[in-house]
Design a protein around this motif. Structure first.
Motif, short mmCIF file in Angstrom:
data_model
loop_
_atom_site.label_atom_id
_atom_site.label_comp_id
_atom_site.label_asym_id
_atom_site.label_seq_id
_atom_site.Cartn_x
_atom_site.Cartn_y
_atom_site.Cartn_z
N GLY A 1 -45.06 28.21 36.77
CA GLY A 1 -45.08 29.40 37.59
C GLY A 1 -43.70 29.98 37.82
N VAL A 2 -43.58 30.66 38.94
CA VAL A 2 -42.34 31.34 39.29
C VAL A 2 -41.81 30.78 40.60
CG1 VAL A 2 -43.03 33.46 38.12
CG2 VAL A 2 -43.57 33.17 40.55
N PRO A 3 -40.53 30.99 40.91
CA PRO A 3 -39.98 30.47 42.16
C PRO A 3 -40.71 31.01 43.38
CG PRO A 3 -38.21 31.05 40.66
CD PRO A 3 -39.48 31.58 40.05
N ALA A 4 -40.87 30.13 44.37
CA ALA A 4 -41.53 30.50 45.62
C ALA A 4 -40.67 31.48 46.41
CB ALA A 4 -41.77 29.24 46.45
N PRO A 5 -41.22 32.13 47.44
CA PRO A 5 -40.39 32.97 48.31
C PRO A 5 -39.21 32.16 48.86
CG PRO A 5 -42.71 33.31 48.80
CD PRO A 5 -42.64 32.17 47.83
N ASN A 6 -38.09 32.83 49.09
CA ASN A 6 -36.87 32.19 49.60
C ASN A 6 -36.30 31.17 48.62
OD1 ASN A 6 -38.49 33.17 51.87
ND2 ASN A 6 -36.91 32.31 53.20
N THR A 7 -36.64 31.28 47.36
CA THR A 7 -36.20 30.30 46.37
C THR A 7 -35.62 30.99 45.15
OG1 THR A 7 -38.01 28.85 47.07
CG2 THR A 7 -36.92 28.28 45.00
N ASN A 8 -34.50 30.47 44.68
CA ASN A 8 -33.93 30.95 43.43
C ASN A 8 -33.93 29.80 42.44
OD1 ASN A 8 -32.81 32.62 41.54
ND2 ASN A 8 -30.82 32.85 42.56
N SER A 9 -33.95 30.11 41.17
CA SER A 9 -33.99 29.07 40.15
C SER A 9 -33.35 29.59 38.87
CB SER A 9 -35.44 28.66 39.87
OG SER A 9 -35.49 27.59 38.95
N LYS A 10 -32.75 28.69 38.12
CA LYS A 10 -32.16 29.06 36.84
C LYS A 10 -32.10 27.85 35.93
CE LYS A 10 -27.52 28.69 38.95
NZ LYS A 10 -26.27 29.44 39.27
N ILE A 11 -31.75 28.08 34.69
CA ILE A 11 -31.62 27.03 33.69
C ILE A 11 -30.15 26.89 33.33
CG2 ILE A 11 -32.30 26.22 31.41
CD1 ILE A 11 -34.66 26.44 33.31
N MET A 12 -29.63 25.66 33.46
CA MET A 12 -28.22 25.40 33.18
C MET A 12 -28.08 24.52 31.94
SD MET A 12 -26.89 27.11 35.63
CE MET A 12 -25.16 26.62 35.79
N ASP A 13 -26.95 24.67 31.24
CA ASP A 13 -26.74 23.90 30.01
C ASP A 13 -26.73 22.41 30.31
OD1 ASP A 13 -23.64 22.80 29.58
OD2 ASP A 13 -23.86 24.37 31.10
N LEU A 14 -27.22 21.60 29.37
CA LEU A 14 -27.34 20.15 29.57
C LEU A 14 -26.00 19.43 29.48
CD1 LEU A 14 -30.58 19.51 27.46
CD2 LEU A 14 -30.38 19.48 29.96
N GLU A 15 -25.06 20.01 28.78
CA GLU A 15 -23.78 19.33 28.56
C GLU A 15 -22.91 19.30 29.82
OE1 GLU A 15 -25.79 20.25 25.09
OE2 GLU A 15 -25.00 21.74 26.50
N THR A 16 -22.74 20.44 30.44
CA THR A 16 -21.84 20.52 31.59
C THR A 16 -22.55 20.88 32.90
OG1 THR A 16 -21.37 22.90 31.34
CG2 THR A 16 -20.06 21.37 30.02
N LEU B 1 -22.79 23.79 33.97
CA LEU B 1 -22.00 24.88 34.56
C LEU B 1 -22.36 26.24 34.01
CD1 LEU B 1 -18.48 23.16 34.50
CD2 LEU B 1 -20.07 23.34 36.45
N ARG B 2 -23.04 26.27 32.88
CA ARG B 2 -23.31 27.54 32.21
C ARG B 2 -24.79 27.89 32.30
NH1 ARG B 2 -24.62 28.56 26.83
NH2 ARG B 2 -24.31 26.33 26.37
N GLU B 3 -25.08 29.06 32.89
CA GLU B 3 -26.47 29.48 32.99
C GLU B 3 -26.95 29.98 31.63
OE1 GLU B 3 -29.44 32.48 35.49
OE2 GLU B 3 -27.29 32.39 35.98
N LEU B 4 -28.17 29.57 31.26
CA LEU B 4 -28.72 29.91 29.96
C LEU B 4 -29.67 31.10 30.05
CD1 LEU B 4 -29.50 26.30 28.64
CD2 LEU B 4 -27.45 27.68 28.26
N PRO B 5 -29.75 31.89 29.00
CA PRO B 5 -30.65 33.05 28.99
C PRO B 5 -32.09 32.60 28.75
CG PRO B 5 -29.52 32.85 26.88
CD PRO B 5 -28.93 31.79 27.77
N PRO B 6 -33.05 33.52 28.93
CA PRO B 6 -34.46 33.20 28.70
C PRO B 6 -34.67 32.61 27.30
CG PRO B 6 -34.28 35.32 29.77
CD PRO B 6 -32.87 34.91 29.42
N GLY B 7 -35.54 31.61 27.24
CA GLY B 7 -35.88 30.98 25.97
C GLY B 7 -35.06 29.78 25.61
N GLU B 8 -33.88 29.62 26.21
CA GLU B 8 -33.04 28.47 25.88
C GLU B 8 -33.35 27.31 26.82
OE1 GLU B 8 -28.95 28.77 25.06
OE2 GLU B 8 -29.07 30.78 24.20
N ILE B 9 -33.32 26.10 26.25
CA ILE B 9 -33.70 24.90 26.99
C ILE B 9 -32.49 24.27 27.67
CG2 ILE B 9 -34.59 22.55 26.73
CD1 ILE B 9 -36.40 23.62 24.50
N GLY B 10 -32.65 23.94 28.94
CA GLY B 10 -31.58 23.30 29.70
C GLY B 10 -32.16 22.59 30.91
#
Length: 568
Positions: free
Chosen positions: A368-383, A385-394
């Motif tokens: 699903g999608v993040p609940a109200p009052n919630t943010n979410s993102k995908i970060m690189d597995l190595e560090t 520190l780097r947010e990944l664009p849609p479709g990339e796995i992290g």
């Protein structure tokens, strides 16, 4: 939460009645209950074993128990374990502990002595509330743990105390007797008022390492997550009935069943365990509107041979968690009930819900999608520190009011997973262009079987104590009913000839039943990396390939049979 004001793609898929941002009051769990009691004093709050309690009646019993705990020496900040199955008294115990500003230590009643001891020692619990049937396990570890107060549900008439050698300094209290003691009504307990940012619950989890840690959840965390869930499902205040068969010691049930019901002024229909016939009878008799559960529960419902004999149409919404929800299960359940069964995602460190599928616009396979009052993102597995664009796995990371304070007495591990307010979940995922998230795998090796969390290390440590075992590793193997089952891969010592039955029997009493492997495979060696680490993922992939081969063979046989039929 500054990010909540920004436009995010998933907002377009919120149902019309769901707000992007919900105001979270500075409220404690007890404050939440008191508000509901004032608003709906005569509403049913608890239904269990044929008995019913209104909010006013429940509040009286909570006040009596809170006074009893104070009389027995419990103070604000003390940690008190609840060690028993779902019941009315479980709920009363929970809120009585909250009433005096103490902290609930969540413990699974299926735990054996060593598992219970580890949690009680780590939390520093000074008291425990349980049932006579579980007293032998408590007695075996009491001296090591140093419990000062033991409260037993329905102690009256129980004759087992004498044989347990418990003539010591601990105070034993009959819970049922205390709840009926009218003299307690005359006492005024100290006004130890909790604050919203005080710890309410220590919820034990393996986190990202597999070592049990106490997740510090505050009143604010738990109230916020109940409000987020209530905002999402769009229910009718004072009208909902929540089927509570998920175990209340689990954070999922604590929020999605108990806190959600109380916040909304609804009733909890409580069962001590999942028995499909009992569940269906309760649905028939009490007409629940909400049924939070695990996929295995819904599988059992839709495959019951007499399902059409039960009135299941009262169920309008089910949030499925703990394991991936198969598409065919969601579809079939909707056909039978007319209600919506959608997948959600959470973890103990987030109280637990962070992602939910829109009730009428769910995407099968997505959390699903993040609940109200919630943010979410995908970060690189190595560090990380780097947010990944849609479709990339992290790695999936989340931020919101429901995110924990940290791990109990584990500052370094807290730093590892909480970074600038973001919780690093340890789950590998990706998101699509619309902001729907999808879990790919787990960084942690936790196995989820029938909705229960099993950490391979717990099982492996027991297996390694067997005199014939040289090497052992456990993995979660796909199973259509349980989601996953625990399978042990064992290399025995030279000259040994153990059988699967002997290994499984050895585990009994040393592990909770749900942790005991359902399959054992003996091998000459285990797959390892160059540095000697066992490749658990290789074993899981191997099992998946076996399943695919069987499916291909079955399909080939069907085709062959059709060709034979045509040629005849």
């Amino acid at each position: 939460m500054e990010e909540a004001t920004l436009e995010r793609p998933w907002f377009r898929f919120y149902e019309p009645n769901v707000r992007r941002q919900v105001e979270i009051p500075e409220l404690t769990l007890m404050g939440m209950l008191k508000q509901t009691k004032l608003k709906f004093p005569d509403n049913l709050a608890l239904i269990f074993g044929g008995k019913k309690l209104t909010y006013s009646e429940m509040d009286v019993l909570i006040e009596r128990m809170a006074k009893m705990l104070v009389l027995r020496g419990i103070k604000k900040g003390d940690r008190i374990s609840i060690f028993m199955p779902n019941s009315v008294n479980w709920v009363i115990s929970f809120f009585a502990i909250q009433r005096i500003g103490a902290v609930v230590v969540q413990t699974n009643p299926l735990y054996v002595e060593s598992e219970l001891k580890a949690l009680l020692q780590d939390s520093g619990a000074t008291g425990i509330i349980s049932i006579p049937q579980l007293l032998p396990r408590i007695a075996a570890i009491k001296a090591d743990v140093g419990l000062e107060l033991i409260v037993l549900d329905y102690l009256s008439g129980f004759s087992g105390l004498a044989g347990l050698g418990l003539a010591d300094n601990s105070v034993y209290v009959d819970l049922e007797e205390q709840l009926l003691d009218l003299s307690l009504d005359k006492l005024v307990p100290p006004e130890w008022v909790s604050q919203a940012d005080d710890i309410a619950v220590l919820q034990y989890t393996g986190g990202t390492t597999g070592t049990a840690k106490g997740v510090m959840l505050t009143h604010h965390n738990l109230v916020a997550n109940a409000l987020q869930a209530w905002e999402w499902i769009g229910g009718q205040e004072g009208k909902e009935r929540v089927l509570t068969v998920l175990p209340l010691f689990h954070i999922y049930a604590l929020t999605a069943c108990m806190n959600l019901a109380i916040l909304s002024g609804g009733a909890m229909i409580i069962l001590p365990r999942f028995d499909i016939d009992a569940v269906l009878q309760h649905i028939n008799d009490y007409e629940p509107t909400l049924f939070p559960g695990a996929p295995t529960m819904y599988v059992a419902v839709i495959n019951h041979p007499r399902i059409k004999e039960y009135k299941v149409s009262s169920i309008r919404c089910c949030l499925s968690g703990s394991a991936p929800l198969p598409k065919e299960v969601a579809i079939r359940f909707g056909e039978l009930t007319g209600g919506r069964l959608v997948e959600a995602y959470g973890l103990s460190e987030a109280s637990p819900a962070t992602h939910l599928n829109p009730i009428f616009n769910a995407r099968v396979g997505s959390i699903g999608v993040p609940a109200p009052n919630t943010n979410s993102k995908i970060m690189d597995l190595e560090t990380g520190l780097r947010e990944l664009p849609p479709g990339e796995i992290g790695e999936l990371v989340v931020k919101g009011n429901q995110v924990m304070l940290g791990y109990w007495q584990r500052p370094e591990e807290t730093k590892d997973v909480l970074r600038d307010g973001w919780l690093y979940t340890g789950d590998i995922a990706y998101k699509d262009e619309d902001g729907f998230f999808y879990i790919v795998d787990r960084k942690k090796d936790m196995i989820i079987t029938g909705g229960y969390n099993v950490y391979p290390r717990d099982v492996e440590e027991v297996l390694y104590t067997h005199p014939a075992v040289r090497e052992a590793v456990c993995a979660g193997i796909p199973n259509p009913y349980w989601g996953e089952i625990v399978k042990a891969y064992i290399v025995v010592k030279e000259g040994s000839s153990e059988t699967e039955e002997e290994i499984l029997k050895y585990c009994q009493g040393k592990l909770a039943g749900f942790k005991i492997p359902k399959k054992v495979e003996f091998r000459e060696s285990l797959p390892k990396t160059a540095v000697g680490k066992v490749l658990r993922r290789y074993l899981v992939d191997e099992e998946r390939e076996k399943i695919l081969q069987k499916e291909r063979a079955a399909e080939a046989q069907v085709v062959a049979n059709q060709e034979i039929a045509v040629s005849m």
